[in-house]
Design a protein around this motif. Structure first.
Motif, PDB file in Angstrom:
ATOM      1  N   THR A 127      -5.896   6.070   0.881  1.00  0.00           N
ATOM      2  CA  THR A 127      -6.293   4.811   1.525  1.00  0.00           C
ATOM      3  C   THR A 127      -6.533   5.027   3.014  1.00  0.00           C
ATOM      4  O   THR A 127      -7.482   4.472   3.577  1.00  0.00           O
ATOM      5  CB  THR A 127      -5.221   3.731   1.287  1.00  0.00           C
ATOM      6  OG1 THR A 127      -5.083   3.562  -0.107  1.00  0.00           O
ATOM      7  CG2 THR A 127      -5.603   2.404   1.906  1.00  0.00           C
ATOM      8  N   LEU A 174       0.839  -1.208   0.000  1.00  0.00           N
ATOM      9  CA  LEU A 174       0.000   0.000   0.000  1.00  0.00           C
ATOM     10  C   LEU A 174       0.873   1.256   0.000  1.00  0.00           C
ATOM     11  O   LEU A 174       0.605   2.207  -0.728  1.00  0.00           O
ATOM     12  CB  LEU A 174      -0.916   0.011   1.222  1.00  0.00           C
ATOM     13  CG  LEU A 174      -2.019  -1.044   1.244  1.00  0.00           C
ATOM     14  CD1 LEU A 174      -2.818  -0.936   2.519  1.00  0.00           C
ATOM     15  CD2 LEU A 174      -2.936  -0.888   0.052  1.00  0.00           C
ATOM     16  N   GLY A 214      -2.088   4.564  -2.131  1.00  0.00           N
ATOM     17  CA  GLY A 214      -2.012   3.713  -0.931  1.00  0.00           C
ATOM     18  C   GLY A 214      -1.746   4.449   0.358  1.00  0.00           C
ATOM     19  O   GLY A 214      -1.746   3.835   1.430  1.00  0.00           O
TER      20      GLY A 214
END
Lengths: 291, 404
Positions: B217, B207, B213
Motif C-alpha cells: 500500500t 491498513l 496494507g
C-alpha cells in the motif's frame, strides 16, 4: 484452530509502565478484555495485532512468534479499531471491495465474501449508501464486516460498542456471539455489560497487569457474599459514596437504596447476588484503580 | 496493480478535485484568451492579413520568397509617403489587410525575420570560430576553459536558420506559468490527503493490520501520487498548448528552437516540438518533486489542514527564492529548487553551463538530473518512513501529542 498466546509481554512509554509481564492464552470463543481507561487495553491490542512492538515478551500464534509469521499473520486476524469513521465518500460496497484488495482477496472470492458479509451484518439494503450517511451502529457493523472479510481465525475489537444506542449494542453483541462459534474474539471494552452474557472468559486489566482471568460465572462466584444492599436517608448519601465502593444508587421515597461491594457496611445491610459489574468494581478497586 | 488502482480511485473520489480542475482549466483558458489572443489590440483585418501571409510565406526561405518580401516591403513602405495612403481611412482591395500601413508592418516583420536569420547565420559562425580559437588558446593552460569553449563550438557551429516563421507567440507560450501554479494547487488538493486522511478516518490501523496494507500500500500510494501528478501536468499542458494554438495561433513548431526570438543562443539543437516535450518532461519532474514533498508532509501530520498550509507556505517560499535569488549563489541554490523545473525555458535561452568537477555541463542537464535524484531520494525516504513508522504508539494515549 490455532491458539494465540501472550508470553511475558511488557511495555512502557518513558518511565510509565503500561503493560507489566502479561501472560495469557486465547482459544475459541469471546474474551472480554475489561479495564478502566488507561489500563493498557489498546496498547495490548496494538501489540497483539503487531502494530506496536513490546519491550519484552512475544506474541505467539499457532506456536510461532507473530514477528516470524510476518504478513501471513494478517491472513488470520481481523481488527476493528476504536471509533472508526472509514471513508465517508465511499459506499459500503466500494469500501469492502477496497478492503478485499488490501487483504489480498481475489476478485471472485471478494465478491462472494462481500455478499455474504452484507447479509451477515444485515446491511444488504444499505450497501450502496455512502459510509458517511451511516449511523454509528451501521458503521460498527460495517467495521465487523471489514474485519471478517478475510475470514480470520482471530477477531480483535477495540471498544466496539462505544457510542451505540442500546438496540444497536444488543444487535452488535448478538453478532459477536454468532461469530465466536468458530473464532477467537478479543473484545476490549470498559462497558461490562458488553461481555457479561457472551464472554467465555473475562480478563480484567488494570495498571498494565492482569488482575483476574476467568469465566464470568467464576468471577461472580468469587465475590458472592461481598455485595450488599441497604437503605439510607437523603442526608447520608455523600458520606456513603465517599466511604464505600458503590455499585448502584436508587432513589426511594424516604431516602436511597444503595448497593455496595466489599465489607458489610452496616448492620441492616443485606447480602445480594453479585453481577459482573460488581466484580469489575471490586477487583479494580482492590488493585488500586480509581472507581 | 489493483492496489494502485484503488489508491488512484481514492484520490479521484474527492469531488473537490474535479470542481477545482474544471474551475482552474476555465481560469487558465480565460487568462490565455485575454492576454495572449492574437486579436488583442489589433483589428481583425490585420489578423486576417497576418494569417494569410503565414500561409503564403512560412516555411523554407527560398530566393523567390526573399525577393517577394523585400519587394513588397519596399513597395508598401513607399506608398506610405503618398498622402492618399498615409491617412487611409477606407480599406482597399490591393492590400492584404486592406490598409497600406498594416501591410507595411506585416511585410517589414517578415523582412526583419530574413535579416535576423541572415545576421544570425553570420554571427553564430563568427562566435563559433572565436570559441574554437579560445579553446586552442586555453589548451594546456586551463582545462575547464578549454572544455567550455570546445563545448560552445560544438554546440553552435554549423547552425543556420533556413526558414522563416511568425514565431511571436512562441516565447509567451514557453514562459507561460499560471498553469504551473494551478497544477501545484491541484497537487495540494490531491496529494496532501493521501496519508493524513487515513489517520483522520482511522483507517491507518486497519491498513497496518491487513496483508497488503503495509509495503504494497505504501508503494501504491507513492505510485498513485506520481500518476496523479503526471495526469494533472498532462491536462494542464494540453490545455495550455491547445489554448495557445487556438488563441495565439502558434506557428513554426517544426523549425529549430534557435530560430525563435529570444532562443537564438539556445544550447540544445532541438526543434520547437521537441522543446515543448522537453518542457513538459521538466515540468513533470518538478511537479513530481513538489508532489513527493507534499506526500512527505502528509505523512508527518495527522490532520490534512497542517500539511496543506505547510505545503502552500513551502511552495510560495520556493517561488520567492526562485524569483529573488538571482546572484551566483542564488543560481546554485535554484538548481535544487523544483520551481526551476517549472519555469525551465530560461535555461535554454543562452549558453548556461555549470562547472561540475572541472567539466562544463549545461544547466538544464544539472537541473533535470538534480530533479530526478531528488524524486528518487524522496521516494526512498517516504517509503522508509512508512515502513519504520508502522509501529506506532496507541492512538488514544498519544493521539495529538505524538506523531509516529
Amino acid at each position: 484452530m490455532s491458539t494465540l498466546e501472550l508470553k511475558s509481554i511488557s511495555k512502557s512509554y518513558g518511565k510509565k509502565q503500561v503493560l507489566d509481564n502479561l501472560n495469557c492464552t486465547f482459544e475459541k470463543g469471546v474474551y472480554g478484555l475489561l479495564g478502566p481507561n488507561g489500563a493498557g487495553k489498546t496498547t495490548l491490542i496494538s501489540i497483539i495485532v503487531n502494530i506496536l512492538n513490546a519491550d519484552s515478551g512475544e506474541v505467539l500464534f499457532g506456536g510461532k512468534p507473530v514477528k516470524v509469521l510476518g504478513s501471513d499473520y494478517y491472513d488470520d486476524i481481523g481488527y476493528l479499531p476504536q471509533y472508526p469513521h472509514f471513508y465517508s465518500n465511499y459506499t459500503a460496497q466500494e469500501f469492502l471491495e477496497y478492503i478485499a484488495v488490501i487483504k489480498g482477496l481475489t476478485k471472485k472470492k471478494a465478491k462472494q465474501r462481500i455478499d455474504e458479509l452484507f447479509e451477515f451484518v444485515n446491511l444488504q439494503d444499505d450497501k450502496n449508501k455512502k459510509v458517511g450517511a451511516y449511523s454509528g451502529g451501521m458503521r460498527q457493523r460495517l467495521g465487523i464486516a471489514q474485519a471478517l472479510i478475510n475470514n480470520p481465525e482471530i477477531l480483535i475489537l477495540d471498544e466496539p460498542t462505544a457510542g451505540l444506542d442500546p438496540k444497536e449494542r444488543i444487535r452488535f453483541r448478538n453478532l459477536i456471539s454468532r461469530i465466536s462459534e468458530d473464532k477467537t474474539v478479543i473484545l476490549a471494552t470498559h462497558i461490562v455489560t458488553d461481555v457479561e452474557s457472551i464472554a467465555r472468559d473475562v480478563i480484567l486489566l488494570n495498571k498494565g497487569k492482569i488482575i483476574c482471568n476467568d469465566t464470568p460465572e467464576n468471577l461472580i462466584e468469587s465475590i458472592n457474599g461481598r455485595v450488599w444492599s441497604f437503605e439510607i436517608p437523603h442526608n447520608e448519601i455523600e458520606d456513603v459514596l465517599s466511604r464505600y465502593i458503590v455499585s448502584n444508587v436508587q432513589y426511594s421515597g424516604d431516602g436511597f437504596l444503595i448497593k455496595t461491594v466489599g465489607e458489610k457496611p452496616c448492620k441492616s445491610a443485606q447480602n445480594v447476588p453479585a453481577t459482573l459489574e460488581e466484580v469489575y468494581l471490586c477487583y479494580v478497586s482492590e488493585s488500586g484503580g480509581e472507581i | 496493480m489493483r492496489i494502485v488502482k484503488c489508491e488512484l480511485k481514492k484520490i479521484f473520489k474527492n469531488r473537490v478535485i474535479f470542481i477545482a480542475l474544471a474551475v482552474f482549466l476555465l481560469l487558465n483558458i480565460i487568462n490565455i484568451y485575454r492576454n495572449y489572443n492574437i486579436h488583442n489590440g489589433v483589428d481583425d483585418c490585420v489578423v486576417t492579413g497576418q494569417l494569410y501571409l503565414r500561409e503564403q510565406l512560412d516555411g523554407e526561405l527560398t530566393e523567390d520568397k526573399r525577393a517577394l518580401i523585400y519587394q513588397q516591403a519596399e513597395k508598401v513602405s513607399g506608398l506610405l509617403y503618398n498622402k492618399k495612403y498615409a491617412n487611409q481611412t477606407e480599406p482597399e482591395n490591393e492590400f492584404i489587410t486592406g490598409y497600406a500601413f498594416w501591410d507595411s508592418q506585416l511585410w517589414n516583420t517578415y523582412r526583419d525575420y530574413i535579416d535576423k536569420a541572415q545576421s544570425f547565420n553570420e554571427n553564430i559562425e563568427q562566435k563559433s570560430a572565436e570559441a574554437l580559437k579560445k579553446a586552442e588558446y586555453y589548451s594546456g593552460k586551463n582545462e575547464y576553459y578549454e572544455a567550455e569553449n570546445k563545448l560552445y563550438y560544438n554546440t553552435y557551429s554549423g547552425r543556420k536558420i533556413t526558414g522563416i516563421y511568425d514565431t511571436n507567440g512562441l516565447p509567451d507560450y514557453f514562459r507561460y506559468s499560471l498553469s504551473s501554479v494551478l497544477s501545484v494547487i491541484m497537487l495540494l488538493l490531491g496529494v496532501v490527503p493521501i496519508f493524513s486522511s487515513e489517520c483522520e478516518c482511522d483507517m491507518d490501523t486497519v491498513l497496518l493490520t491487513s496483508k497488503n496494507g503495509r509495503r504494497k500500500t505504501a508503494f501504491a500510494k507513492i505510485i498513485s501520487a506520481l500518476i496523479y501528478t503526471f495526469a494533472i501536468e498532462l491536462v494542464f499542458s494540453i490545455c495550455d498548448f491547445l489554448s495557445f494554438m487556438c488563441f495565439a495561433r502558434l506557428d513554426g513548431l517544426g523549425q529549430s528552437l534557435y530560430a525563435v526570438q529570444g532562443f537564438e543562443m539556445c544550447s540544445a539543437d532541438i526543434t520547437v516540438w521537441q522543446f515543448c516535450l522537453i518542457l513538459f518532461a521538466m515540468r513533470t519532474i518538478g511537479m513530481s518533486v513538489i508532489c513527493l514533498v507534499f506526500l512527505l508532509l502528509s505523512k508527518l501530520f495527522r490532520r490534512s489542514v497542517a500539511p496543506f498550509v505547510t505545503g502552500a507556505c513551502l511552495f510560495f517560499s520556493l517561488m520567492l527564492i526562485k524569483t529573488f535569488f538571482t546572484d551566483t549563489a542564488g543560481e546554485i541554490i535554484n538548481l535544487f529548487n523544483p520551481i526551476s523545473l517549472l519555469v525551465s525555458c530560461n535555461y535554454f535561452c543562452d549558453f548556461s553551463v555549470v562547472n561540475l568537477f572541472g567539466t562544463p555541463v549545461f544547466s538544464y542537464v544539472i537541473v533535470v538530473s538534480v530533479g530526478v535524484i531528488i524524486v528518487f531520494i524522496l521516494c526512498v525516504v517516504i517509503f522508509a518512513m512508512l515502513l519504520k513508522m508502522q509501529l506506532r504508539f496507541p492512538k488514544l494515549t498519544f493521539r495529538r501529542s505524538v506523531r509516529l
